[in-house]
Design a protein around this motif. Structure first.
Motif: not given
Length: 474
Positions: A247-255, A290-295
């Motif tokens: 788990r981490y957060t990108t510099r664009d704020g995507i979880q 387009p979303f808050r989360a990725a992975g």
């Protein structure tokens, strides 16, 4: 999605490799009203959304605003479920259908009152105690259990809840959502989701959106997921397995949440490491993610044979190559945020994601998109690439065949050549922005391309999307 046939094409033509809150969705609601067709005049919701390829997919008469799914998957592969659908009637309803196949329903209520129900193939037919008014908000609660099984698609592949040796690979395109929860299962109907999944301790349950929390007690672990942005039912997942989690957060704020089967970890690691840069690159081309989360969910499911762009977190049957990672994440814009109104328009998903692979190769030291195009166009007229036009594959059996992917991408390349790079990339960004969280059709894309370019493009699109056989260059 990638399929066995498309993966083979990708090896030759792209990157060298093997392959919340209640969401009110006006665009989805408008699409459902249109889809209801003649049934809208009566009091029975239609048993399908009117799709020419999957006539029983989806249902008329209502729009699901939110799904609350509470699931328990046991070590014996049993699924216990409770689904709460928060919906709005788009016509007066004395009866309506849900898509639900295989599992046993033990209780069903509408607004807390027990309702009659019956089963008719994939249709769960619901008769509420009292008629629902047009415009009325209502809740349907379905309690169920059983051993979920996948469905077999027209092309012979399995989708839905697919058992694995340590859980399940859950990928629902195009029909499979109904194998694990009752749904209005057509891309026209998009909803927000809360998915809570309890699994034996040591296993991980991964769904869409943001992980709200997890807890372990009495030998089981419960995972709570929330997808606030509108999502078509086929893009939902509840994949279960023994996963290593990152788990981490990108510099664009995507979880970012990556879940990887240990048997695939070493092969997947160098590719997944590139996910932040891939998302950043795609964001520059297509507009904000387009979303808050990725992975990623990387399972060990050797019998599945494909990956799927499950919303915010694609699921892969094995360690993906870089081209597949680019492809499935491009779908987050083209297919997930901008969804289909008819499976006939599947090239809007697969042609766009395939062309993203070509662009990535071109901009990262690989073959240019033109070279890829030329290699494909050199194939003889007898080649399967020209078997049918991508704008109308002809049936559900062909929606994941090579022409939809490769010739769909060739259509975009011809558009790029016709209008030039600045206008072409403006068209892609406008498409993603103007249909964000909604739907699009081929006709709408053509109209947008003509608006942005100031050119008459009817001949180009007719040639590459609808002409049978190998087209001549425009």
């Amino acid at each position: 999605m990638t399929s066995p046939r498309q993966q083979a094409a990708a090896r030759r033509t792209a990157v060298p490799s093997r392959r919340a809150v209640l969401a009110t969705v006006p665009v989805a609601l408008a699409a459902l009203v249109t889809a209801a067709g003649p049934a809208a005049a009566g009091t029975t919701g239609s048993s399908g959304a009117g799709d020419p390829y999957f006539p029983l997919a989806g249902n008329g008469g209502y729009h699901v605003r939110h799904y609350g799914l509470t699931l328990r998957h046991t070590s014996a592969a049993q699924l216990q479920g409770k689904a709460v659908l928060s919906a709005r009637a788009t016509q007066r309803l004395t009866r309506f259908d849900l898509d639900f196949k295989g599992l046993k329903v033990t209780r069903l209520t509408v607004d807390g009152t027990t309702a009659e129900f019956s089963r008719n193939g994939q249709e769960l037919v619901v008769t509420p105690r009292h008629a629902l008014r047009k415009g009325q908000d209502f809740k349907v609660t379905v309690t169920y259990h059983g051993t979920p099984k996948p469905v077999t698609d027209p092309d012979g592949s399995a989708d839905g809840w697919i058992p694995t040796d340590d859980g399940a690979f859950v990928a629902g395109e195009p029909q499979g959502a109904m194998t694990w929860f009752p749904a209005n299962n057509h891309p026209r109907d998009k909803s927000s989701y809360d998915i809570t999944i309890t699994v034996p301790r040591g296993r991980t349950a991964v769904a869409n959106g943001v992980l709200l929390g997890q807890s372990t007690a009495h030998g089981e672990t419960t995972f709570r997921w929330r997808q606030t942005e509108p999502m078509a039912a086929y893009l939902a997942t509840a994949t279960v397995g023994e996963f290593k989690v990152e788990r981490y957060t990108t510099r664009d704020g995507i979880q970012v949440y990556n879940a990887v089967d240990a048997r695939e970890a070493s092969a997947a690691a160098p590719v997944l490491k590139k996910l932040p840069s891939v998302l950043e690159w795609e964001s520059k081309l297509f507009g904000p993610y387009p979303f808050r989360a990725a992975g990623s969910i990387v399972d060990h499911a050797p019998d599945v044979g494909y990956a799927l762009e499950t919303q915010s977190r694609p699921v892969y049957d094995s360690a993906p190559d870089l081209g597949t990672l680019v492809h499935e994440n491009a779908h987050q814009w083209f297919g997930d945020s901008v969804s289909l109104t008819s499976w006939k328009d599947i090239w809007l998903n697969e042609g766009f994601a395939t062309y993203a692979e070509w662009l990535y190769s071109e901009q990262h030291g690989g073959d240019s998109a033109q070279k890829t195009f030329d290699a494909l166009y050199a194939r003889p007229a007898s080649n399967g690439l020209w078997a049918f036009p991508p704008g109308d594959p002809g049936s559900g059996a062909h929606i994941f065949d090579t022409p939809v992917y490769a010739r769909g991408a060739m259509t975009l390349h011809e558009l790029r050549r016709a209008v030039g790079d600045p206008v072409f990339f403006r068209i892609l960004r406008a498409w993603a922005a103007e249909h964000h969280d909604g739907h699009g059709t081929t006709a709408q894309f053509v109209k947008l391309a003509e608006r942005e370019s100031g050119k008459d493009l009817d001949a180009l699109f007719h040639t590459w999307l609808y002409q049978t056989g190998k087209p001549n260059r425009v």
